[in-house]
Design an enzyme around this catalytic site. Structure first.
Site, PDB file in Angstrom:
ATOM      1  N   ARG A  52       0.830  -1.213   0.000  1.00  0.00           N
ATOM      2  CA  ARG A  52       0.000   0.000   0.000  1.00  0.00           C
ATOM      3  C   ARG A  52       0.865   1.264   0.000  1.00  0.00           C
ATOM      4  O   ARG A  52       0.538   2.240  -0.673  1.00  0.00           O
ATOM      5  CB  ARG A  52      -0.947  -0.009   1.210  1.00  0.00           C
ATOM      6  CG  ARG A  52      -2.003   1.089   1.136  1.00  0.00           C
ATOM      7  CD  ARG A  52      -3.081   0.944   2.180  1.00  0.00           C
ATOM      8  NE  ARG A  52      -2.554   1.105   3.529  1.00  0.00           N
ATOM      9  CZ  ARG A  52      -3.288   0.947   4.639  1.00  0.00           C
ATOM     10  NH1 ARG A  52      -4.561   0.590   4.549  1.00  0.00           N
ATOM     11  NH2 ARG A  52      -2.748   1.106   5.823  1.00  0.00           N
ATOM     12  N   ARG A 109      15.427  14.549  -3.858  1.00  0.00           N
ATOM     13  CA  ARG A 109      15.469  13.264  -3.171  1.00  0.00           C
ATOM     14  C   ARG A 109      14.396  13.148  -2.088  1.00  0.00           C
ATOM     15  O   ARG A 109      14.387  13.926  -1.129  1.00  0.00           O
ATOM     16  CB  ARG A 109      16.852  13.074  -2.532  1.00  0.00           C
ATOM     17  CG  ARG A 109      17.129  11.613  -2.238  1.00  0.00           C
ATOM     18  CD  ARG A 109      18.424  11.359  -1.515  1.00  0.00           C
ATOM     19  NE  ARG A 109      18.264  10.160  -0.691  1.00  0.00           N
ATOM     20  CZ  ARG A 109      18.348   8.923  -1.149  1.00  0.00           C
ATOM     21  NH1 ARG A 109      18.627   8.692  -2.406  1.00  0.00           N
ATOM     22  NH2 ARG A 109      18.160   7.894  -0.344  1.00  0.00           N
ATOM     23  N   LYS A 151      -2.769   6.854   0.958  1.00  0.00           N
ATOM     24  CA  LYS A 151      -2.555   7.208   2.370  1.00  0.00           C
ATOM     25  C   LYS A 151      -1.532   8.344   2.379  1.00  0.00           C
ATOM     26  O   LYS A 151      -0.328   8.124   2.537  1.00  0.00           O
ATOM     27  CB  LYS A 151      -2.078   5.983   3.153  1.00  0.00           C
ATOM     28  CG  LYS A 151      -2.290   6.094   4.633  1.00  0.00           C
ATOM     29  CD  LYS A 151      -2.204   4.762   5.310  1.00  0.00           C
ATOM     30  CE  LYS A 151      -2.129   4.882   6.812  1.00  0.00           C
ATOM     31  NZ  LYS A 151      -3.236   5.578   7.453  1.00  0.00           N
ATOM     32  N   GLU A 184     -16.098   6.129   5.652  1.00  0.00           N
ATOM     33  CA  GLU A 184     -15.281   5.533   6.720  1.00  0.00           C
ATOM     34  C   GLU A 184     -15.146   6.522   7.855  1.00  0.00           C
ATOM     35  O   GLU A 184     -15.717   7.616   7.797  1.00  0.00           O
ATOM     36  CB  GLU A 184     -13.901   5.153   6.161  1.00  0.00           C
ATOM     37  CG  GLU A 184     -13.155   6.354   5.576  1.00  0.00           C
ATOM     38  CD  GLU A 184     -11.820   5.994   4.953  1.00  0.00           C
ATOM     39  OE1 GLU A 184     -11.262   4.927   5.255  1.00  0.00           O
ATOM     40  OE2 GLU A 184     -11.328   6.813   4.153  1.00  0.00           O
TER      41      GLU A 184
HETATM   42  N1  PMP Z   1      -9.230   4.660   6.923  1.00  0.00           N
HETATM   43  C1  PMP Z   1      -8.359   5.650   7.185  1.00  0.00           C
HETATM   44  C2  PMP Z   1      -8.664   7.026   6.695  1.00  0.00           C
HETATM   45  C3  PMP Z   1      -7.183   5.385   7.898  1.00  0.00           C
HETATM   46  O1  PMP Z   1      -6.314   6.364   8.154  1.00  0.00           O
HETATM   47  C4  PMP Z   1      -6.945   4.071   8.359  1.00  0.00           C
HETATM   48  C5  PMP Z   1      -5.711   3.768   9.174  1.00  0.00           C
HETATM   49  N2  PMP Z   1      -4.614   3.529   8.365  1.00  0.00           N
HETATM   50  C6  PMP Z   1      -7.879   3.070   8.056  1.00  0.00           C
HETATM   51  C7  PMP Z   1      -9.018   3.407   7.344  1.00  0.00           C
HETATM   52  C8  PMP Z   1      -7.664   1.651   8.497  1.00  0.00           C
HETATM   53  O2  PMP Z   1      -6.657   1.058   7.709  1.00  0.00           O
HETATM   54  P1  PMP Z   1      -5.708  -0.064   8.299  1.00  0.00           P
HETATM   55  O3  PMP Z   1      -6.584  -1.166   8.786  1.00  0.00           O
HETATM   56  O4  PMP Z   1      -4.872  -0.474   7.141  1.00  0.00           O
HETATM   57  O5  PMP Z   1      -4.920   0.559   9.380  1.00  0.00           O
END
Ligand code: PMP
Length: 293
Positions: A52, A109, A151, A184
């Site tokens: 990821r 860099r 992310k 989410e």
């Molecule tokens: N959604 C968001 C916006 C997040 O920041 C995270 C945490 N990384 C998650 C969902 C959950 O992802 P994971 O289970 O990979 O930590």
């Protein structure tokens, strides 16, 4: 012992672990990151997190200046240097030092930074009692703007929703997407349970595809629990029997109230408990077997 932070190949004391104010990670939030757990000395779901991270970097046209095996080794080195067996790793890649202007072409860099430390997202007792959350008025980034699948180091969208939660006196908020459907939470994915099955929004609903979410899919399969990725409306949350959130830092946490309404009985549900127990058993098993990565 001073906490050590890994910056571009060197382990540096926390007090001296600094980056330039000209780094575009600071100037523009130009960069990507991962949050990863270490359980019993092993990096949990290491390959999925690395994938990821490299995908996020590719999506923003950022080339991580090291191979993923070397990044993995650097994470292991950082954990060991700090004497941790259970901790949280924050791995970041910034665009690097550039000029006062957004063009990434002026940043020769990228910088790689690895922190290993403890994290507690929510108070411990909420894992037993369940959490009250709200829906935020701010919506999740439009997928054709900055895709929630990236992310990125720019978490303002999530931070604005978090501030709404804090203002409302709760620890977490749900973001709806540009169509008004459930996306989410600020750092977690959301699930509901209804008539013995669990449901969670699809990738197309504008979410970060959580790695804990995928672990839950696998656990459901092995436990024979139906698990469906489906667009959810706020109505679906309000009439759900159970609700829980998943995330690397959060792990699995029950939600018992949304926007002041009790979810189901208002108590932590049976499927939520079953999956929480299964999650912790799985984490323990992979750590003992050494097959976490
Ligand atoms: N959604 C968001 C916006 C997040 O920041 C995270 C945490 N990384 C998650 C969902 C959950 O992802 P994971 O289970 O990979 O930590």
């Amino acid at each position: 012992m001073q906490t050590k932070v890994w910056i571009d190949g060197k382990l540096i004391d926390k007090a001296d672990a600094k980056i330039s104010v000209y780094d575009h990670g600071l100037l523009y939030g130009d960069g990507v990151f991962e949050g990863i757990r270490v359980y019993h000395g092993r990096i949990f779901e290491a390959q999925a997190h690395l994938q990821r991270l490299y995908d996020s970097a590719r999506a923003i046209r950022l080339e991580i200046p090291m191979a993923s095996e070397d990044l993995l080794a650097a994470m292991e080195q950082t954990v060991q240097a700090n004497g941790f067996t259970d901790c949280y790793i924050r791995a970041m890649v910034t665009r690097g030092i550039g000029c006062l202007g957004i063009s990434p072409t002026k940043c020769p860099r990228p910088s790689v930074i690895i922190i290993a430390d403890k994290i507690e997202l929510y108070p411990r007792e909420l894992y037993q009692k369940g959490m009250a959350i709200i829906t935020a008025s701010v919506i999740r980034n439009h997928p054709n703007s900055v895709s929630p699948r990236i992310k990125s180091l720019n978490y303002l969208n999530n931070i604005l929703a978090k501030i709404e939660a804090i203002d409302a006196g709760v620890p977490e908020a749900i973001l709806l997407n540009h169509e008004g459907n459930v996306a989410e939470c600020t750092g977690d994915n959301i699930f509901i349970a209804q008539a013995g099955k669990i449901y969670t929004p699809t990738t197309a609903d504008g979410i970060l595809e959580g790695i804990t979410r995928k672990v839950i899919f696998r656990l459901c399969q092995s436990l024979g629990i139906g698990c469906v990725e489906r667009t959810l409306q706020r109505h679906d949350l309000y009439v759900a029997e159970e609700c829980f959130l998943t995330g690397t830092a959060a792990e699995v946490i029950p939600v018992t109230r949304i926007d002041g309404r009790p979810i189901g009985t208002g108590q932590v549900g049976a499927l939520t408990r079953q999956l929480t127990d299964a999650f912790h058993a799985y984490v323990k098993k992979v750590a003992e077997q050494g097959s976490a990565h």
